[in-house]
Write an enzyme that holds these catalytic residues in place. Sequence first.
Site, PDB file in Angstrom:
ATOM      1  N   CYS A  80     -14.250  -1.262   0.875  1.00 24.19           N
ATOM      2  CA  CYS A  80     -13.067  -1.396   0.031  1.00 24.19           C
ATOM      3  C   CYS A  80     -12.416  -2.755   0.270  1.00 24.19           C
ATOM      4  CB  CYS A  80     -12.084  -0.268   0.318  1.00 24.19           C
ATOM      5  SG  CYS A  80     -10.621  -0.277  -0.745  1.00 24.19           S
ATOM      6  N   GLY A  94      -0.765  -5.842   5.038  1.00 26.40           N
ATOM      7  CA  GLY A  94      -0.143  -5.391   6.273  1.00 26.40           C
ATOM      8  C   GLY A  94      -1.125  -5.167   7.408  1.00 26.40           C
ATOM      9  N   CYS A 136      -9.669   7.679   2.411  1.00 30.78           N
ATOM     10  CA  CYS A 136      -8.675   7.997   1.376  1.00 30.78           C
ATOM     11  C   CYS A 136      -9.186   8.974   0.334  1.00 30.78           C
ATOM     12  CB  CYS A 136      -8.197   6.714   0.708  1.00 30.78           C
ATOM     13  SG  CYS A 136      -9.468   5.810  -0.200  1.00 30.78           S
ATOM     14  N   SER A 165       0.802  -1.226   0.000  1.00 22.90           N
ATOM     15  CA  SER A 165       0.000   0.000   0.000  1.00 22.90           C
ATOM     16  C   SER A 165       0.830   1.270   0.000  1.00 22.90           C
ATOM     17  CB  SER A 165      -0.916   0.006   1.232  1.00 22.90           C
ATOM     18  OG  SER A 165      -0.148   0.140   2.419  1.00 22.90           O
ATOM     19  N   GLY A 166       2.108   1.150   0.322  1.00 23.07           N
ATOM     20  CA  GLY A 166       2.928   2.351   0.470  1.00 23.07           C
ATOM     21  C   GLY A 166       3.083   2.760   1.918  1.00 23.07           C
ATOM     22  N   GLY A 167       2.546   1.951   2.840  1.00 21.63           N
ATOM     23  CA  GLY A 167       2.697   2.205   4.263  1.00 21.63           C
ATOM     24  C   GLY A 167       3.722   1.273   4.876  1.00 21.63           C
ATOM     25  N   VAL A 168       4.033   1.521   6.136  1.00 20.47           N
ATOM     26  CA  VAL A 168       5.079   0.738   6.787  1.00 20.47           C
ATOM     27  C   VAL A 168       4.650  -0.703   7.053  1.00 20.47           C
ATOM     28  CG1 VAL A 168       4.394   1.471   9.127  1.00 20.47           C
ATOM     29  CG2 VAL A 168       6.762   0.752   8.681  1.00 20.47           C
ATOM     30  N   ASP A 169       3.376  -0.938   7.355  1.00 20.15           N
ATOM     31  CA  ASP A 169       2.935  -2.284   7.696  1.00 20.15           C
ATOM     32  C   ASP A 169       3.056  -3.243   6.517  1.00 20.15           C
ATOM     33  OD1 ASP A 169       2.156  -1.773  10.431  1.00 20.15           O
ATOM     34  OD2 ASP A 169       0.476  -0.650   9.631  1.00 20.15           O
ATOM     35  N   SER A 170       2.564  -2.846   5.349  1.00 16.97           N
ATOM     36  CA  SER A 170       2.661  -3.734   4.189  1.00 16.97           C
ATOM     37  C   SER A 170       4.107  -3.871   3.732  1.00 16.97           C
ATOM     38  CB  SER A 170       1.776  -3.234   3.045  1.00 16.97           C
ATOM     39  OG  SER A 170       2.183  -1.958   2.592  1.00 16.97           O
TER      40      SER A 170
END
Length: 348
Positions: free
Chosen positions: A96, A120, A194, A8-13
């Site tokens: 979503c 994530g 979002c 997704s562009g986040g830290v978790d994923s």
Amino acid sequence: MRVLVGLSGGVDSSVAAALLLEEGHDVVAATMKLWGGEGDSGCCSVGDVDDARRVAARLGIDHHVFNFAEEFEQRVVAPYAGAHALGRTPNPCIECNRHLKFRRFLDRAVRLGFEAVATGHHARIANDGPGGLPRLLRGHDAAKDQSYVLSMLTVRELARVLLPVGELTKHEVRARAAALGLPTAAKPDSQEVCFVAAGPGQGPRERFLGERIELHPGRLVDRATGSVVGTVPAVELVTVGQRRGLGASASGRRYALDVDPASATVMVGSEDDLLTEGVELTERTWVAGPLPVGAVVLAQASAHGRPRPARLTDTGVCYLEGPDRRVAPGQTIALYAGDEVVGSGTAA
């Protein structure tokens, strides 16, 4: 195992992808492009696609972008606006997940020959249910648990899903990302819907909905007296349980008890007037199969709300510890047995 990671562009994923690589999986990353253009922000934005590409390069894995913008508009954005037009308060992130992340994305992954997809999300999957069926559990980090927004999943999807960060705390995730030199290590978590981007002028939700549905001024009617006690600029923006912006009376603060866009009316009353013995549920889904009427569950009405002991009825749940505040129509109620998600429904 060949795994397609929803990056997704986040830290978790980002850390999810790294953990799968450490475990020896054949990992490919894909980012869903759902929303873009002017005011692009929140998750799944243009900036997130760029961040995801940088993470994939750092990890040395292939990265693809799936353009699901049309489906996102049809399945998430349009229903979100339509629900507000009816005086309901929807959960767009859950829709979503239901239609895009764990249906469209998963279906494409299977067609491309992947054995599983990974995200994530802070939740866990245990493959020790009856007959080896997967069970969906709360994430290890209670403060970041995301099982609520996955409560519409069934064993069909869970059998092909991996949640690598579910056993970690958020602090541990960021520490892993920093140790690996991932560009998302210090990236803040997304805190907004979002597609409802912040900006100057009127509130972002009002601006967004005003471009898609007609907003109407409404009157506030006191439940006890039947008298008009005020107005609101847009009845479609009021949520059941809302207090801010509804004024106060000599007897105390007013809360929205019911929203009726057809008559441009918001019924208001005291906090006690919000109390109800239970909630009727529509669009019920079950992870492994329906529980019998009378089964005791924990009902949770928001991502980090307090789970309430409840008993299943023919049409919903009744609370076992006395009345609780009414849930806004359109909100998801996740049903748990301890830390295990057993199903969910939508508040009528």
